[in-house]
Motif scaffolding. Structure first.
Motif, PDB file in Angstrom:
ATOM      1  N   ASP A 248      73.234  56.346  35.572  1.00 42.52           N
ATOM      2  CA  ASP A 248      72.276  57.443  35.391  1.00 42.52           C
ATOM      3  C   ASP A 248      71.542  57.303  34.060  1.00 42.52           C
ATOM      4  N   ASN A 251      68.846  54.681  34.445  1.00 41.29           N
ATOM      5  CA  ASN A 251      67.675  55.228  35.149  1.00 41.29           C
ATOM      6  C   ASN A 251      66.874  56.164  34.260  1.00 41.29           C
ATOM      7  N   THR A 296      68.214  51.099  42.058  1.00 43.89           N
ATOM      8  CA  THR A 296      68.328  50.933  40.602  1.00 43.89           C
ATOM      9  C   THR A 296      67.909  49.543  40.151  1.00 43.89           C
TER      10      THR A 296
END
Length: 538
Positions: A248, A251, A296
């Motif tokens: 996360d 990203n 991703t």
């Protein structure tokens, strides 16, 4: 990457472009001067620059596995590495007085603009300070005026206010010099109210934005592009929640446009995917870890199985660690040097190999752009998949050409066929992995000449019923595939790859997760054992 950096640097110098600057020695003083009084402009000349510098940062997730927030360790490592490369003082001055670059109006080549507001404020403060000190000295030293207390108060007040403004600026720089970005983020994470601190992520994002702004400033100062390359390892050895938190964070860091970060994620997908599927980060993605990784990663590179030559190199490296065998290594080196002296070089030069690779890449891309070519209608509509295909085709073609030049092999596939293979691996990873696994099993049981000319589609069709029986354990992988009817027309009509072509291309297939094929081989073996046991039972 270092070789590419040096090659681009030399090419820019040959074109007559100015030599890059460095933030060392006198360059550090010049950088501080620009930070304080100038605003950089992004010009057309800067956008056309090809030379670049990589800042390599290594992050082992295992070293930070004990902290509550593993992604915070990633951000602190990034900030600390950039601070160590450029020094603490330039970053501290940027936090207080620096300005992010903005685009130049028109096609001007002027890269620096004086910050008039800052200069006027500084001159005003210095003027007030000098005037206040002059008034104070006159009130203290000139006879006949010493008794005027009002003049002393005015002089001291003006000097104090102007001097305090300058001192506050210096204190801010000193504070940023002593307390680094890493330390500020660590203080936030150490807070007892960390879980309930609503503004925590915004503060971390401000630190990262300041870092990105400083790197953009340094790009224009050094006259070259800067890219921070983060190598992430050990993520598949951490707890699922922490591994998901790091992804996360990646990203989030890559969400902003034109960020100078490149993440190299070195993981085992067969370990990481189940970890992701155990967490709650996959809501909306049907709890599919492969789909999450596909969104991703923009350039997948699955390392193929080790060949015979690589095994020998690893064995030689292992032998070199044994002191009792070192004399054999030395003797082998002497024999190799003698052999090289008596053998004429047959390997093409680096420039020739690169020119051939570039020509093949252009031919492959022309096939993708040609609307009349059947390959164009198989391209995916999702932007991430298209970027992945465009990134993978040059790597695959360079590997094909390198393999052809290293050892005598059959002629390499055409660039169009290689591009079609990359599209096939991206659009239907599950079905292609099943066909390759069936081919591998059949290759061990039949003579090679008999199987070499057989179409790959016929092998897949022959074992389709077996794949249908394994739908449940392979449901997540099957959901990655595109339209099955398009897969049939692709392999049966438009690109009928043979078994030999598939085996040749498998060694350079980097955008196909090989752990999927290994999982299929295991499931297929277990299924056959169950059928054999059921048949043998009375």
């Amino acid at each position: 990457m270092r070789e590419e950096m040096e090659r681009r640097e030399a090419a820019e110098l040959r074109r007559g472009h100015p030599r890059p600057r460095s933030a060392r020695g006198w360059g550090l003083l010049l950088l501080l001067w620009y930070l304080a009084f100038y605003r950089p402009l992004i010009t057309e000349r800067h956008l056309r620059r090809k030379n670049l510098q990589f800042l390599f940062v290594r992050f082992s997730a295992w070293q930070y596995a004990g902290c509550d927030k593993l992604w915070a360790g990633l951000v602190t490592t990034l900030c600390d590495s950039v601070r160590h490369h450029f020094g603490a003082l330039p970053l501290s001055v940027y936090h207080v007085m620096g300005a992010r670059p903005r685009f130049a109006p028109g096609f001007s080549h002027r890269e620096w603009v004086l910050k008039r507001g800052t200069c006027l404020k500084l001159l005003g403060l210095l003027f007030l300070l000098a005037a206040g000190l002059a008034i104070l000295l006159v009130a203290l030293l000139v006879p006949g005026i010493k008794d005027h207390r009002a003049l002393k108060v005015v002089g001291s007040a003006v000097a104090s206010l102007s001097g305090s403004s300058l001192v506050l600026g210096a204190v801010s720089v000193l504070k940023n010099l002593v307390v680094s970005e890493k330390r500020r983020i660590e203080r936030l994470t150490d807070s007892e109210k960390f879980a309930a601190q609503l503004g925590f992520m915004s503060k971390v994002r401000r630190e990262v934005e300041a870092l990105v702004g400083f790197l953009a400033f340094a790009e224009i100062f050094e006259r070259r592009r800067l890219r921070v390359v983060l190598e992430l390892t050990g993520l598949d050895a951490c707890y699922p929640e922490k591994a998901a938190g790091v992804l996360d964070a990646i990203n989030t860091l890559l969400a902003a446009p034109d960020v100078p970060f490149i993440f190299v994620l070195a993981v085992d997908p067969s370990v990481l995917v189940p970890c992701l599927e155990q967490t709650g980060c996959l809501r909306g993605l049907a709890d599919n870890g492969y789909l999450y990784l596909g969104r991703t990663v923009t350039l997948p590179f699955s390392i193929p199985e080790m060949g015979a030559r690589s095994r020998l190199r690893c064995l030689e490296a292992a032998i070199q660690t044994r002191e009792d065998l070192m004399y054999r290594v030395l003797a082998g080196n002497v024999e190799r040097r003698r052999a090289k002296c008596h053998r004429a070089p047959t390997v093409p030069s680096l420039e020739e190999a690169d020119a051939e690779a570039v020509a093949c890449i252009h031919r492959a891309f022309r096939c993708l752009h040609d609307a009349d070519d059947p390959l164009a209608r198989y391209l995916p509509s999702h932007g991430a998949n298209l970027r992945r295909i465009v990134n993978t085709i040059p790597v695959t073609l360079r590997l094909l050409l390198h393999r052809r030049g290293v050892a005598p092999r059959p002629p390499s596939p055409e660039p169009r066929a290689a591009a079609a293979w990359v599209v096939l691996a991206d659009r239907w990873p599950c079905r292609l992995s099943w066909a390759l696994q069936c081919l591998e099993d059949a290759w061990h049981g039949r003579p090679a000449p008999e199987l070499a000319a057989r179409p790959l589609w016929s092998l897949f069709q022959e074992n389709l019923a077996e794949l249908s029986g394994l739908r449940q354990p392979l449901r997540n992988v099957l959901s990655l595939d595109g339209d099955p009817e398009l897969f049939r027309t692709f392999l049966a009509r438009d690109f009928p790859f043979s078994a030999r072509e598939a085996r040749d291309l498998l060694g350079v297939t980097v955008n196909l997760d090989h752990s999927i094929r290994h999982k299929m081989g295991l499931l297929r073996g277990l299924d056959r054992l169950k059928k054999a046991a059921a048949a043998a039972a009375p």
